[in-house]
Design a protein around this motif. Structure first.
Motif, PDB file in Angstrom:
ATOM      1  N   ILE A 193      55.790  36.655  32.263  1.00  0.00           N
ATOM      2  CA  ILE A 193      54.763  36.352  33.268  1.00  0.00           C
ATOM      3  C   ILE A 193      53.557  37.274  33.145  1.00  0.00           C
ATOM      4  CG2 ILE A 193      54.306  36.302  35.755  1.00  0.00           C
ATOM      5  CD1 ILE A 193      57.277  35.530  36.130  1.00  0.00           C
ATOM      6  N   HIS A 194      53.792  38.554  32.874  1.00  0.00           N
ATOM      7  CA  HIS A 194      52.703  39.533  32.914  1.00  0.00           C
ATOM      8  C   HIS A 194      52.338  40.102  31.541  1.00  0.00           C
ATOM      9  CE1 HIS A 194      53.330  39.573  37.283  1.00  0.00           C
ATOM     10  NE2 HIS A 194      54.607  39.777  37.061  1.00  0.00           N
ATOM     11  N   GLY A 195      52.940  39.596  30.479  1.00  0.00           N
ATOM     12  CA  GLY A 195      52.726  40.207  29.166  1.00  0.00           C
ATOM     13  C   GLY A 195      51.431  39.836  28.480  1.00  0.00           C
ATOM     14  N   GLY A 196      50.725  38.841  28.989  1.00  0.00           N
ATOM     15  CA  GLY A 196      49.492  38.412  28.334  1.00  0.00           C
ATOM     16  C   GLY A 196      48.300  39.306  28.649  1.00  0.00           C
ATOM     17  N   ALA A 197      47.179  39.000  28.002  1.00  0.00           N
ATOM     18  CA  ALA A 197      45.940  39.741  28.266  1.00  0.00           C
ATOM     19  C   ALA A 197      45.283  39.199  29.527  1.00  0.00           C
ATOM     20  CB  ALA A 197      44.988  39.602  27.080  1.00  0.00           C
ATOM     21  N   GLY A 198      44.535  40.043  30.205  1.00  0.00           N
ATOM     22  CA  GLY A 198      43.847  39.649  31.431  1.00  0.00           C
ATOM     23  C   GLY A 198      42.536  40.381  31.583  1.00  0.00           C
ATOM     24  N   THR A 236      64.847  51.398  42.879  1.00  0.00           N
ATOM     25  CA  THR A 236      64.560  51.534  41.453  1.00  0.00           C
ATOM     26  C   THR A 236      63.440  50.583  41.077  1.00  0.00           C
ATOM     27  OG1 THR A 236      66.239  49.882  40.877  1.00  0.00           O
ATOM     28  CG2 THR A 236      66.921  52.192  40.849  1.00  0.00           C
ATOM     29  N   SER A 237      62.674  50.983  40.099  1.00  0.00           N
ATOM     30  CA  SER A 237      61.576  50.152  39.604  1.00  0.00           C
ATOM     31  C   SER A 237      62.041  49.325  38.420  1.00  0.00           C
ATOM     32  CB  SER A 237      60.397  51.033  39.198  1.00  0.00           C
ATOM     33  OG  SER A 237      59.450  50.292  38.447  1.00  0.00           O
ATOM     34  N   ILE A 238      61.679  48.051  38.427  1.00  0.00           N
ATOM     35  CA  ILE A 238      61.940  47.199  37.276  1.00  0.00           C
ATOM     36  C   ILE A 238      60.752  47.239  36.322  1.00  0.00           C
ATOM     37  CG2 ILE A 238      62.392  44.793  36.594  1.00  0.00           C
ATOM     38  CD1 ILE A 238      63.966  44.488  39.135  1.00  0.00           C
ATOM     39  N   GLY A 239      59.622  47.736  36.813  1.00  0.00           N
ATOM     40  CA  GLY A 239      58.460  47.913  35.960  1.00  0.00           C
ATOM     41  C   GLY A 239      57.163  47.679  36.701  1.00  0.00           C
ATOM     42  N   SER A 240      56.109  48.297  36.205  1.00  0.00           N
ATOM     43  CA  SER A 240      54.767  48.018  36.701  1.00  0.00           C
ATOM     44  C   SER A 240      54.303  46.692  36.112  1.00  0.00           C
ATOM     45  CB  SER A 240      53.810  49.143  36.307  1.00  0.00           C
ATOM     46  OG  SER A 240      54.234  50.369  36.856  1.00  0.00           O
ATOM     47  N   LEU A 241      53.665  45.863  36.933  1.00  0.00           N
ATOM     48  CA  LEU A 241      53.376  44.484  36.529  1.00  0.00           C
ATOM     49  C   LEU A 241      51.903  44.227  36.235  1.00  0.00           C
ATOM     50  CD1 LEU A 241      55.603  42.699  39.197  1.00  0.00           C
ATOM     51  CD2 LEU A 241      56.245  43.502  36.910  1.00  0.00           C
ATOM     52  N   PHE A 242      51.031  44.740  37.056  1.00  0.00           N
ATOM     53  CA  PHE A 242      49.600  44.498  36.870  1.00  0.00           C
ATOM     54  C   PHE A 242      48.836  45.435  37.798  1.00  0.00           C
ATOM     55  CE2 PHE A 242      51.329  41.520  39.976  1.00  0.00           C
ATOM     56  CZ  PHE A 242      50.515  41.704  41.087  1.00  0.00           C
ATOM     57  N   THR A 243      47.591  45.661  37.431  1.00  0.00           N
ATOM     58  CA  THR A 243      46.720  46.427  38.324  1.00  0.00           C
ATOM     59  C   THR A 243      46.171  45.476  39.382  1.00  0.00           C
ATOM     60  OG1 THR A 243      44.869  46.041  36.823  1.00  0.00           O
ATOM     61  CG2 THR A 243      46.051  48.124  36.597  1.00  0.00           C
ATOM     62  N   GLU A 244      46.102  45.933  40.607  1.00  0.00           N
ATOM     63  CA  GLU A 244      45.553  45.111  41.688  1.00  0.00           C
ATOM     64  C   GLU A 244      44.413  45.888  42.353  1.00  0.00           C
ATOM     65  OE1 GLU A 244      48.479  44.178  44.574  1.00  0.00           O
ATOM     66  OE2 GLU A 244      49.535  46.073  44.433  1.00  0.00           O
ATOM     67  N   PRO A 245      43.192  45.651  41.867  1.00  0.00           N
ATOM     68  CA  PRO A 245      42.046  46.413  42.354  1.00  0.00           C
ATOM     69  C   PRO A 245      41.850  46.283  43.854  1.00  0.00           C
ATOM     70  CG  PRO A 245      41.481  45.153  40.390  1.00  0.00           C
ATOM     71  CD  PRO A 245      42.820  44.683  40.830  1.00  0.00           C
ATOM     72  N   VAL A 246      41.203  47.278  44.401  1.00  0.00           N
ATOM     73  CA  VAL A 246      40.782  47.227  45.795  1.00  0.00           C
ATOM     74  C   VAL A 246      39.458  46.463  45.834  1.00  0.00           C
ATOM     75  CG1 VAL A 246      40.045  48.570  47.792  1.00  0.00           C
ATOM     76  CG2 VAL A 246      41.936  49.396  46.350  1.00  0.00           C
ATOM     77  N   TRP A 247      39.498  45.265  46.447  1.00  0.00           N
ATOM     78  CA  TRP A 247      38.312  44.418  46.528  1.00  0.00           C
ATOM     79  C   TRP A 247      37.644  44.627  47.886  1.00  0.00           C
ATOM     80  CZ3 TRP A 247      37.566  41.858  41.974  1.00  0.00           C
ATOM     81  CH2 TRP A 247      38.678  41.652  41.153  1.00  0.00           C
ATOM     82  N   LEU A 248      36.421  45.118  47.858  1.00  0.00           N
ATOM     83  CA  LEU A 248      35.628  45.275  49.075  1.00  0.00           C
ATOM     84  C   LEU A 248      34.468  44.279  48.998  1.00  0.00           C
ATOM     85  CD1 LEU A 248      34.647  46.559  51.687  1.00  0.00           C
ATOM     86  CD2 LEU A 248      33.677  48.454  50.329  1.00  0.00           C
ATOM     87  N   PHE A 249      34.605  43.186  49.730  1.00  0.00           N
ATOM     88  CA  PHE A 249      33.564  42.151  49.747  1.00  0.00           C
ATOM     89  C   PHE A 249      32.696  42.340  50.986  1.00  0.00           C
ATOM     90  CE2 PHE A 249      36.770  40.121  47.051  1.00  0.00           C
ATOM     91  CZ  PHE A 249      35.981  39.658  46.001  1.00  0.00           C
ATOM     92  N   LEU A 250      31.386  42.342  50.775  1.00  0.00           N
ATOM     93  CA  LEU A 250      30.420  42.519  51.850  1.00  0.00           C
ATOM     94  C   LEU A 250      29.447  41.348  51.864  1.00  0.00           C
ATOM     95  CD1 LEU A 250      29.532  46.275  51.148  1.00  0.00           C
ATOM     96  CD2 LEU A 250      31.099  45.425  52.915  1.00  0.00           C
TER      97      LEU A 250
END
Length: 442
Positions: free
Chosen positions: A284-289, A115-129
């Motif tokens: 923990i995750h309720g603020g702006a980012g 079960t999900s307790i909730g979505s927390l944050f987006t975690e982008p795919v970082w491609l560093f070159l």
């Protein structure tokens, strides 16, 4: 008055003695229901996090601090990442874990009891070159050395889907499987051309690479198209200057693709802990980012895993009423009292029909048991042989006088006094039928 008080004391004692078994039975059933039907929340819970210096590791420590305030120890278990966490949940080796969207399906999560307790944050795919790599499209990555991370992180599976959408076959790149920290060293030393990982922007590794000279972040210019091809992804924008306004980092808006991190638990996790976790997530995750607005997370959306009932109730109505005004353990105690109410209702109603008759029987038995001895006196008188009749009469008269003395010492509640006086009159009636009907003391 002293005798009346004596009667009253004895009636209370009889009531206590009569009701004691029923009271003990009710207490035993209530305790059994309290501990077995709805047990106390565990004091120790395990959370599977992620790699060293990852956002999962950072947030795991924050959850541990939040739960410790309520007397619950959260044991953090490092892992390779999302897929590793999912396997631990499926095998029952952890209670809670961070899982990336797209790592499973709704049907599979239901079969596995997740079960999900909730979505927390987006975690982008970082491609560093490295700056020397002049690739502006993913198809230009052919022939390069890229670290995709260990298989347990979920990023290799995700990024291969992205590469496949661009016509890049697995064999077109040299893929590494190092963890993020050693892979970063390899990138800075120039031994690989780039590295890929998925994480929240406030992860230490992300912050460091965004400010490292000679390293650039790949711009997914077709990010919106990826979200249509892979629905578990979302399109986010890293605004110009967000990293360092003075140095204008990044020097332009960067488009990124991003799965969503979800807090996932087994469906047998205690409901009170789900309430506590979702409240901690809001803090923990309720603020702006960088990629989210105030109050956007945590959320029941952005996940393919069914949301736990207690979490869904929080997103609809907020924290439980009792937990708004009481400590967690006190609120949990009163919330579980419904079990006692059900147990009491199931027992008290039938016992209320049994205890009063038992109480009446106990009081009346003090009187009725003497009628057996009166009957024995009468039978002895009737069966006395003629040659011993006087001796038997004298013997039974003494017995009758003894019965009367003992009956005069019997104390019963005033409500049953008529039965006691009736017994005494019956004793006199038996005496009057005897030739010598005087008490031996006369």
């Amino acid at each position: 008055m002293s005798k009346i008080l004596a009667f009253t004391r004895f009636s209370l004692r009889d009531l206590v003695v009569t009701a004691a078994p029923a009271v003990l039975a009710v207490a035993a059933v209530c305790l059994l229901a309290y501990w077995l039907v709805d047990p106390m929340p565990p004091r120790v819970v395990t959370m599977s996090t992620g790699q060293e210096n990852s956002a999962y590791e950072v947030f795991g420590k924050k959850y541990a601090q939040a739960l410790l305030k309520h007397g619950i120890t959260l044991k953090l278990a490092p892992s390779q990442g999302s897929l590793d966490n999912l396997q631990r949940l499926n095998s029952g080796n952890t209670d809670i874990a961070f899982v990336q969207s797209g790592s499973t399906s709704e049907d599979e999560a239901g079969r596995r009891g997740l079960t999900s307790i909730g979505s927390l944050f987006t975690e982008p795919v970082w491609l560093f070159l490295r700056d020397s790599v002049k690739a502006n499209e993913l198809k230009q990555l052919k022939g390069l050395k890229l670290n995709l991370g260990p298989e347990g992180s979920g990023v290799p599976r995700l990024f291969r889907q992205v590469l496949d959408a661009n016509g890049v076959a697995p064999g077109d790149i040299t893929a590494g499987a190092l963890e993020n920290t050693p892979a970063t060293v390899e990138l800075l030393e120039g031994r690989i051309d780039g590295l890929v990982f998925s994480s929240a922007p406030d992860a230490p590794l992300v912050q460091m690479l965004l400010m490292t000279p000679g390293i650039r972040l790949f711009d997914f210019a077709q990010a919106e198209a990826y979200t249509r091809r892979l629905p578990f992804l979302s399109h986010v924008v890293l605004p110009r200057g967000i990293v360092d306004l003075g140095r204008d980092l990044p020097p332009h808006d960067v488009h990124l693709i991003a799965p969503t991190a979800t807090l996932v638990a087994r469906d047998d996790l205690h409901p009170a802990l789900v309430d506590l976790l979702v409240q901690a997530a809001a803090q923990i995750h309720g603020g702006a980012g960088w990629f989210q607005q105030q109050g956007q997370f945590p959320s029941p959306r952005y996940t393919e895993i069914p949301v736990a009932h207690e979490a869904a109730r929080f997103y609809k109505d907020g924290p439980p009423l009792l937990q708004r005004y009481m400590s967690f353990w006190l609120a949990n105690f009163f919330d579980r009292m419904w079990v006692l109410v059900v147990a009491l209702g199931a027992l008290i109603l039938p016992l209320s029909k049994i205890v009063p008759p038992l109480y009446v029987w106990r009081i009346r038995s003090r009187v009725f048991r003497w009628y057996g001895q009166l009957r024995a006196v009468e039978q002895a008188l009737a069966a006395a042989p003629p040659d011993r009749r006087d001796a038997v009469h004298a013997e039974q008269l003494a017995h009758l006088n003894d019965i009367e003395d003992k009956v005069n010492q019997v104390s019963i509640p005033l409500a049953f006094a008529d039965e006691l006086y009736g017994l005494r009159s019956h004793i006199n009636l038996v005496r009057q039928r005897m030739p010598n009907n005087q008490r031996s003391s006369d």
